[in-house]
Write a protein that holds these residues in place. Structure first.
Motif, PDB file in Angstrom:
ATOM      1  N   VAL A   1       4.067   6.067  -5.285  1.00  0.00           N
ATOM      2  CA  VAL A   1       3.682   6.189  -6.898  1.00  0.00           C
ATOM      3  C   VAL A   1       2.561   6.980  -7.191  1.00  0.00           C
ATOM      4  O   VAL A   1       3.054   8.008  -7.952  1.00  0.00           O
ATOM      5  CB  VAL A   1       3.634   4.549  -7.480  1.00  0.00           C
ATOM      6  N   LEU A   2       1.719   7.030  -6.341  1.00  0.00           N
ATOM      7  CA  LEU A   2       0.666   7.782  -6.797  1.00  0.00           C
ATOM      8  C   LEU A   2       0.856   9.475  -6.417  1.00  0.00           C
ATOM      9  O   LEU A   2       0.604  10.166  -7.395  1.00  0.00           O
ATOM     10  CB  LEU A   2      -0.722   7.368  -6.054  1.00  0.00           C
TER      11      LEU A   2
ATOM     12  N   GLN B   1     -10.013  17.223  -9.693  1.00  0.00           N
ATOM     13  CA  GLN B   1     -11.014  16.464  -9.149  1.00  0.00           C
ATOM     14  C   GLN B   1     -12.461  16.817  -9.326  1.00  0.00           C
ATOM     15  O   GLN B   1     -13.458  16.183  -9.871  1.00  0.00           O
ATOM     16  CB  GLN B   1     -10.808  15.822  -7.677  1.00  0.00           C
TER      17      GLN B   1
ATOM     18  N   ASP C   1       3.825  10.551  -6.435  1.00  0.00           N
ATOM     19  CA  ASP C   1       4.862  10.731  -7.538  1.00  0.00           C
ATOM     20  C   ASP C   1       4.009  11.314  -8.693  1.00  0.00           C
ATOM     21  O   ASP C   1       4.470  12.348  -9.380  1.00  0.00           O
ATOM     22  CB  ASP C   1       5.811   9.799  -7.787  1.00  0.00           C
ATOM     23  N   GLN C   2       3.147  10.334  -9.169  1.00  0.00           N
ATOM     24  CA  GLN C   2       2.518  10.895 -10.315  1.00  0.00           C
ATOM     25  C   GLN C   2       1.549  12.224 -10.494  1.00  0.00           C
ATOM     26  O   GLN C   2       1.436  12.948 -11.302  1.00  0.00           O
ATOM     27  CB  GLN C   2       1.495   9.663 -10.830  1.00  0.00           C
ATOM     28  N   LEU C   3       1.096  12.437  -9.193  1.00  0.00           N
ATOM     29  CA  LEU C   3       0.238  13.361  -8.850  1.00  0.00           C
ATOM     30  C   LEU C   3       1.207  14.807  -8.893  1.00  0.00           C
ATOM     31  O   LEU C   3       0.825  15.637  -9.423  1.00  0.00           O
ATOM     32  CB  LEU C   3      -0.525  13.686  -7.684  1.00  0.00           C
TER      33      LEU C   3
ATOM     34  N   GLU D   1       2.229   1.950  -3.373  1.00  0.00           N
ATOM     35  CA  GLU D   1       1.328   2.459  -4.198  1.00  0.00           C
ATOM     36  C   GLU D   1       0.947   3.802  -4.093  1.00  0.00           C
ATOM     37  O   GLU D   1       0.945   4.594  -4.997  1.00  0.00           O
ATOM     38  CB  GLU D   1       0.105   1.562  -4.186  1.00  0.00           C
ATOM     39  N   ASP D   2       0.866   4.226  -2.753  1.00  0.00           N
ATOM     40  CA  ASP D   2       0.626   5.607  -2.269  1.00  0.00           C
ATOM     41  C   ASP D   2       1.942   6.456  -2.788  1.00  0.00           C
ATOM     42  O   ASP D   2       1.707   7.631  -3.278  1.00  0.00           O
ATOM     43  CB  ASP D   2       0.729   5.553  -0.781  1.00  0.00           C
TER      44      ASP D   2
ATOM     45  N   ASN E   1       0.794  -1.357  -0.022  1.00  0.00           N
ATOM     46  CA  ASN E   1       0.124   0.002  -0.037  1.00  0.00           C
ATOM     47  C   ASN E   1       0.905   1.084  -0.146  1.00  0.00           C
ATOM     48  O   ASN E   1       0.569   2.225  -0.698  1.00  0.00           O
ATOM     49  CB  ASN E   1      -0.959   0.014   1.320  1.00  0.00           C
TER      50      ASN E   1
END
Lengths: 217, 82
Positions: free
Chosen positions: B14-15, B71, B17-19, B11-12, B8
């Motif tokens: 990575v997310l 969002q 970084d992507q954001l 994944e957090d 988790n």
């Protein structure tokens, strides 16, 4: 037509942000004068605690338009000197109404002012953001970026000065921000303009109004 | 019951970084001559890019503002009450 209503402005100018707010009050002061309001202008270094308190305690003021930096608990004047603080004696503000163009003040201080007897208060519960162009530093009123943000925020006071309610003032300012946002999101705007949309959206969400919104100045 | 595992957390990260990359790309479109007032501070385009890259308090605040905006744009909430 003369009126017996008194309006107090605080507009320090000690940094680029406050300097822009200082200049963007000019048209509002002109409008207030033309409508016959008695204007008390605490401009630049006059926006200090001593001057502010003496005007409030004289009990002649009906409406205050505060410009400057702030946070949840404090509204500041020149060089960020606190003018109003949550937790202090706010009884002198009873019966007044306010528009606070500053960051986050409505989170705590704004609510406290209303619970202390302020009739109505419009302001921002989040950080107030705007863009400026470095090409217009010496001509803030001609700055096309700042106009997108500051013109709708001025609309709160101009609407009130024209005899409308706080509810009208809030909704016209909101509508004007949303109209500008629509423009920024449309194909009619440049990529430069579009990239500023997020900041205006946060201002729309952050602007709040408390108290008796059917009141007028 | 939710269990947080190292997977988790990865994944957090990575997310996040992507954001951050998404926000950096959007900030790169800002005009070169702009300065932004956020609260009591003023930032040039270069400042904003640097804060977001570093992931400091200011950078996180800018990322949060951009993500909230995107969002609400995606959900249509941005057009509510119009």
């Amino acid at each position: 037509m003369p009126t017996n209503k008194h309006i107090l402005f605080t507009r320090p100018n000690h940094d680029p942000t406050t300097n822009y707010l200082y200049y963007w009050c000019d048209s509002i002061i002109s409008l207030a004068n033309s409508k016959g309001f008695v204007v008390h202008d605490l401009a630049k270094s006059k926006a200090n605690k001593n001057n502010f308190d003496s005007h409030i305690k004289a009990r002649t003021i009906n409406f205050i338009f505060l410009n400057g930096h702030g946070n949840e608990d404090t509204m500041c004047g020149y060089n960020d000197e606190p003018l109003i603080e949550a937790g202090s004696d706010l009884s002198h503000f009873k019966g007044l109404s306010l528009y606070v163009r500053s960051c986050q003040v409505m989170q705590n201080l704004g609510k406290e002012l209303v619970s202390s007897g302020v009739v109505a208060c419009i302001g921002y519960g989040r950080k107030f953001n705007f863009f400026r162009s470095t090409s217009y530093t010496t001509h803030p009123l001609q700055d096309p970026y700042a106009r997108i943000f500051l013109e709708p925020s001025n609309l709160v006071v101009s609407t009130l000065l024209k005899g409308n309610t706080f509810s009208d003032a809030f909704s016209r300012s909101q509508q004007a921000m949303k109209k500008n946002l629509q423009h920024l999101l449309s194909g009619a705007s440049s990529p430069d303009e579009r990239s500023m949309a997020f900041a205006l959206y946060i201002n729309i969400k952050g602007q709040v109004a408390y108290g008796d919104l059917s009141a007028r100045i | 019951m939710q269990t947080h595992t190292s997977s988790n957390h990865t994944e957090d990260a990575v997310l996040a970084d992507q954001l951050r990359e998404l926000v950096l790309e959007r900030l790169k479109r800002l005009p070169e001559d702009m300065e932004m007032s956020i609260g009591d501070m003023d930032y040039s385009k270069k400042d904003l890019l640097s804060h977001v890259t570093d992931g400091d308090t200011v950078g996180k605040e800018v990322v949060e503002m951009q993500i909230e905006f995107l969002q609400d744009l995606a959900s249509g909430h941005i057009y509510a009450d119009e």
